[in-house]
Scaffold this active site. Structure first.
Site, short mmCIF file in Angstrom:
data_model
loop_
_atom_site.label_atom_id
_atom_site.label_comp_id
_atom_site.label_asym_id
_atom_site.label_seq_id
_atom_site.Cartn_x
_atom_site.Cartn_y
_atom_site.Cartn_z
N ASN A 6 0.76 -1.19 0.13
CA ASN A 6 0.09 0.09 0.00
C ASN A 6 0.77 1.18 0.06
OD1 ASN A 6 -1.30 2.21 1.10
ND2 ASN A 6 -2.98 0.92 1.79
N HIS A 9 1.00 6.14 1.80
CA HIS A 9 1.59 7.16 2.63
C HIS A 9 3.02 7.94 1.73
CE1 HIS A 9 -1.06 6.83 5.72
NE2 HIS A 9 -0.80 5.38 6.07
N HIS A 42 -5.66 3.55 -1.43
CA HIS A 42 -7.07 3.91 -0.78
C HIS A 42 -7.32 5.38 -1.28
CE1 HIS A 42 -9.78 4.15 3.00
NE2 HIS A 42 -10.13 4.38 2.06
N ARG A 44 -9.48 7.80 -0.48
CA ARG A 44 -10.12 8.33 0.59
C ARG A 44 -11.17 9.44 0.25
NH1 ARG A 44 -8.64 6.41 5.81
NH2 ARG A 44 -10.26 7.50 6.84
N ARG A 48 -6.89 12.68 1.07
CA ARG A 48 -5.97 13.10 2.21
C ARG A 48 -4.64 12.71 1.45
NH1 ARG A 48 -6.93 9.85 7.56
NH2 ARG A 48 -8.79 10.61 7.24
N GLU A 69 -8.68 0.36 -2.51
CA GLU A 69 -9.34 0.34 -1.28
C GLU A 69 -10.61 1.40 -1.37
OE1 GLU A 69 -6.77 0.71 1.85
OE2 GLU A 69 -5.85 -0.93 1.71
N THR A 100 -8.13 3.45 8.91
CA THR A 100 -9.21 2.46 8.99
C THR A 100 -9.34 1.81 10.34
OG1 THR A 100 -8.99 2.25 6.47
CG2 THR A 100 -10.43 0.98 7.67
N GLU A 150 -10.71 -9.71 3.20
CA GLU A 150 -9.45 -9.44 3.80
C GLU A 150 -9.65 -9.41 5.27
OE1 GLU A 150 -7.29 -6.15 2.33
OE2 GLU A 150 -6.15 -5.58 3.97
N HIS A 190 -3.36 -4.71 8.02
CA HIS A 190 -3.49 -3.63 8.80
C HIS A 190 -2.56 -3.78 10.11
CE1 HIS A 190 -5.10 0.18 10.30
NE2 HIS A 190 -5.53 0.43 9.11
N1 PXP Z 1 -5.54 -3.36 4.18
C1 PXP Z 1 -6.47 -2.36 4.29
C2 PXP Z 1 -8.06 -2.95 3.80
C3 PXP Z 1 -6.14 -1.08 4.70
O1 PXP Z 1 -7.30 -0.27 4.68
C4 PXP Z 1 -4.88 -0.60 4.85
C5 PXP Z 1 -4.71 0.72 5.23
O2 PXP Z 1 -5.03 1.47 4.12
C6 PXP Z 1 -3.93 -1.55 4.90
C7 PXP Z 1 -4.13 -3.13 4.53
C8 PXP Z 1 -2.53 -1.50 5.17
O3 PXP Z 1 -2.48 -1.04 6.71
P1 PXP Z 1 -1.04 -0.31 7.09
O4 PXP Z 1 -0.77 0.83 6.37
O5 PXP Z 1 -1.10 -0.22 8.50
O6 PXP Z 1 -0.04 -1.44 6.55
#
Ligand code: PXP
Length: 237
Positions: A6, A9, A42, A44, A48, A69, A100, A150, A190
């Site tokens: 992901n 960030h 994602h 959003r 952001r 996402e 999330t 997931e 997550h």
């Molecule tokens: N899976 C889902 C569905 C998420 O919403 C997120 C965060 O965007 C992640 C995985 C990844 O989480 P993290 O950034 O804490 O690794």
């Protein structure tokens, strides 16, 4: 075990100055070359980090799976249907949250979830539901017709006490077994990082882990290529 990276960030850092660097598309290509099996973003509702523009370019340039996402909000669903990612993962979304916070409550939002799944299906977009590791949510997901879920690993990742960690780990293990028996594909994510991931990676039945924050954090110090390769190494097998 597959790894979805992901890159939200990377875009967060760009938005700190509302500039053009670092470029998330460039980051996605590095992740892909370093062995990521999919790129996760994602979009959003408050935009952001990831913007529509990122999605359109990613869809054009990445060769691996693009996993979007998304919430159930109608304008987001409309964009998803236009972009047509390889996969859409439906997540809950609250404006004020930092990230999330829990899984999607498929039981309470069943009608809406079904409606959105119908729209995605019409566009041939494979759908997954991001849920807490609970039987009632898995049952509702199965009933909705999705083939992929997931599991939210957040409760396991934030557990500090050993006893709590074991309890949360068991929830994930049992939920995976339960969903597999129902014939579903199980992913998880997550809060996973370089210290807590190995145990989750060993749960039989989980096919893919989606990890963002910890990889981007490590990338700041050691570089994105190395950060992805190190995570790949930890979860392989
Ligand atoms: N899976 C889902 C569905 C998420 O919403 C997120 C965060 O965007 C992640 C995985 C990844 O989480 P993290 O950034 O804490 O690794």
């Amino acid at each position: 075990m597959k790894l979805g990276v992901n890159i939200d960030h990377v875009a967060t850092l760009r938005e700190v100055r509302a500039g053009i660097e670092p470029e998330p598309v460039f980051a996605a290509l590095i992740c892909q070359a370093a062995g990521a099996d999919s790129i996760v973003v994602h979009l959003r509702e408050d935009r952001r980090h990831i913007k529509e523009r990122d999605l359109y370019i990613l869809k054009k340039v990445i060769k691996k799976k693009l996993n979007l996402e998304m919430s159930l909000a109608s304008d987001i669903v409309r964009i998803a249907c236009r972009v047509k990612p390889d996969q859409a993962t439906i997540v809950p979304e609250r404006r004020q949250e930092i990230t999330t916070e829990g899984g999607l409550d498929v039981v309470s939002n069943y009608k809406k979830v079904k409606q959105v799944l119908g729209k995605l299906k019409k566009k041939n977009i494979a759908a997954s539901l991001f849920i807490d590791p609970e039987k009632k949510q898995i049952d509702a997901a199965k009933k909705s017709g999705v083939k992929m879920i997931e599991l939210h690993t957040g409760r396991y990742c934030s557990a500090r006490e050993k006893k709590e960690q074991v309890k949360r780990f068991e929830e994930l293990r049992i939920a995976t077994e339960y969903a597999k028996k129902k014939g579903m594909h199980v992913f998880a994510g997550h809060g996973l990082d370089y210290y807590n991931v190995s145990r989750i990676a060993r749960i039989k039945g989980i096919e893919e882990l989606n990890i963002g924050y910890s990889i981007v954090c490590r990338a700041v110090l050691v570089g994105l290529d190395k950060a992805v390769r190190e995570m790949r190494q930890l979860i392989k097998g």
